[in-house]
Design an enzyme around this catalytic site. Structure first.
Site, PDB file in Angstrom:
ATOM      1  N   LYS A   1       6.915   2.081   9.013  1.00 58.81           N
ATOM      2  CA  LYS A   1       7.959   1.601   8.099  1.00 58.81           C
ATOM      3  C   LYS A   1       9.254   2.393   8.316  1.00 58.81           C
ATOM      4  O   LYS A   1      10.345   1.827   8.359  1.00 58.81           O
ATOM      5  CB  LYS A   1       7.475   1.714   6.639  1.00 58.81           C
ATOM      6  CG  LYS A   1       6.406   0.676   6.316  1.00 58.81           C
ATOM      7  CD  LYS A   1       5.724   0.915   4.981  1.00 58.81           C
ATOM      8  CE  LYS A   1       4.570  -0.085   4.813  1.00 58.81           C
ATOM      9  NZ  LYS A   1       3.818   0.100   3.567  1.00 58.81           N
TER      10      LYS A   1
ATOM     11  N   GLN B   1       3.081   4.468  -0.902  1.00 61.85           N
ATOM     12  CA  GLN B   1       2.025   3.935  -0.032  1.00 61.85           C
ATOM     13  C   GLN B   1       0.659   4.000  -0.720  1.00 61.85           C
ATOM     14  O   GLN B   1       0.244   5.058  -1.188  1.00 61.85           O
ATOM     15  CB  GLN B   1       2.007   4.732   1.293  1.00 61.85           C
ATOM     16  CG  GLN B   1       1.053   4.206   2.331  1.00 61.85           C
ATOM     17  CD  GLN B   1       1.448   2.816   2.853  1.00 61.85           C
ATOM     18  OE1 GLN B   1       2.606   2.537   3.100  1.00 61.85           O
ATOM     19  NE2 GLN B   1       0.464   1.945   2.992  1.00 61.85           N
TER      20      GLN B   1
ATOM     21  N   ASP C   1       8.133  -3.499  -2.854  1.00 66.04           N
ATOM     22  CA  ASP C   1       6.762  -3.956  -2.564  1.00 66.04           C
ATOM     23  C   ASP C   1       6.401  -5.175  -3.420  1.00 66.04           C
ATOM     24  O   ASP C   1       5.389  -5.825  -3.180  1.00 66.04           O
ATOM     25  CB  ASP C   1       5.753  -2.830  -2.854  1.00 66.04           C
ATOM     26  CG  ASP C   1       5.361  -2.083  -1.585  1.00 66.04           C
ATOM     27  OD1 ASP C   1       5.512  -2.660  -0.486  1.00 66.04           O
ATOM     28  OD2 ASP C   1       4.891  -0.934  -1.690  1.00 66.04           O
TER      29      ASP C   1
END
Ligand code: NDP
Length: 287
Positions: free
Chosen positions: A53, A97, A120
């Site tokens: 990422k 994460q 997200d």
């Protein structure tokens, strides 16, 4: 022979578009979009995802802010970091994460991220907007990427039958909502769907999305020759190979189109994270 839906190529095209947009911002003396990436602990798979990422951010000119916390970090420490990032005007997107260490309540972390920085798309505010069909939702990256693939390959959705295998908050549920929003007739299956019923349910699908993490679950008896398959699953075999939920070798010759693993949904997911960060940046700058 199926059409192979090339996620790596599509992701590259999306990244190029984003890179050009970011370049224009910089030329106009605007700051670059900023993404904060929090990793707690050193889970090897998470480390690879986080690295990818951050690398993708660098490629398109999005400024990334990495935060690596010890596995022993307290919930309060993580919440306090998120609170700082929520208030930081250089940051447009915050992601933490997953999975988190067991002593940290995942919901508390997801709820703490400001909805307008929730790139997200996991915050209940954004999930609520998505379930209402509101276009202002920041949508979870993987299902959003799946839709991008269908559109890029001109695969029709209106009136089509879609079956989603898996109902997680990250993939299955938002996937089903997006397909519903595109006028599919949607069936969601899960681990309590009787195993003997699953092949026939899946065989009915014009679009089959497999998101279970069960390697090779989808075999020829689950598919039909007009079917488009999006294989979200990622599993590592004993010899270290990355595979999806679909028995690709057996299924690919039968179906109309299919995503490979690797090189399918994965790269497009990361491209959608960049897209969400840019979208969040634009909205916040317009405020
Ligand atoms: P979860 O483990 O959270 O969810 C798996 C889902 O599959 C659950 O809803 C579960 O049902 C269902 N399931 C499990 N076994 C079966 C079965 N035999 N038949 C039908 N349904 C079943 O996983 P995620 O949704 O987070 O991820 C799914 C997969 O996608 C994983 O392999 C993950 O690594 C991958 N992934 C890939 C991404 C990418 O970028 N390509 C991004 C995110 C995830 P129940 O709810 O009843 O337990």
């Amino acid at each position: 022979m199926a059409i192979i839906i090339d996620g790596a190529k599509l992701a590259q095209e999306i990244r190029t578009e984003i890179k050009n947009e970011v370049k224009k911002l910089i030329i106009n003396n605007k700051r670059a979009p900023g993404l904060a990436v929090i990793q707690i602990g050193a889970d090897p798979a998470s480390t690879i995802y986080v690295r990818n990422k951050i690398k993708a951010c660098a490629e398109v000119g999005v400024e990334s802010f990495g935060f690596t916390l010890q596995n022993t970090a307290t919930e309060q420490e993580v919440l306090s970091l998120i609170s700082d990032l929520n208030a930081d005007s250089r940051i447009d997107g915050i992601l933490c994460q997953l999975p988190l260490p067991v002593h940290i309540d995942q919901n508390k972390i997801i709820f703490a991220i400001a909805p307008d920085k929730d790139v997200d798309g996991f915050h209940p505010y954004n999930v609520g907007l998505l379930s209402m069909g509101n276009p202002n939702a920041l949508v979870a990256c993987t299902p959003q990427g799946c839709i991008k693939m269908l559109k890029a390959y001109g695969i029709p959705t209106r009136g089509k039958r879609a079956v989603v295998v898996g109902r997680s908050n990250i993939v299955g549920r938002p996937m089903a909502l997006l397909l519903l929003g595109l006028d599919c007739t949607v069936t969601i299956t899960h681990s309590h769907t009787p195993a003997e019923d699953l092949p026939a349910i899946c065989r009915e699908a014009d679009i089959l999305v497999a998101a279970t993490g069960k390697a090779g679950l989808i075999t020829p008896e689950f598919v039909n020759s007009d079917q488009v398959i999006l294989d979200v699953g990622i599993s590592r075999t004993t010899n270290g190979k990355i595979v999806g939920d679909v028995d690709f070798t057996a299924v690919e010759p039968i179906v109309k189109a299919i995503t490979p693993v690797p090189g399918g949904v994965g790269p497009v997911t990361i491209a959608m994270l960049l897209k969400n960060t840019l979208a969040s940046y634009r909205r916040r700058m317009a405020d």
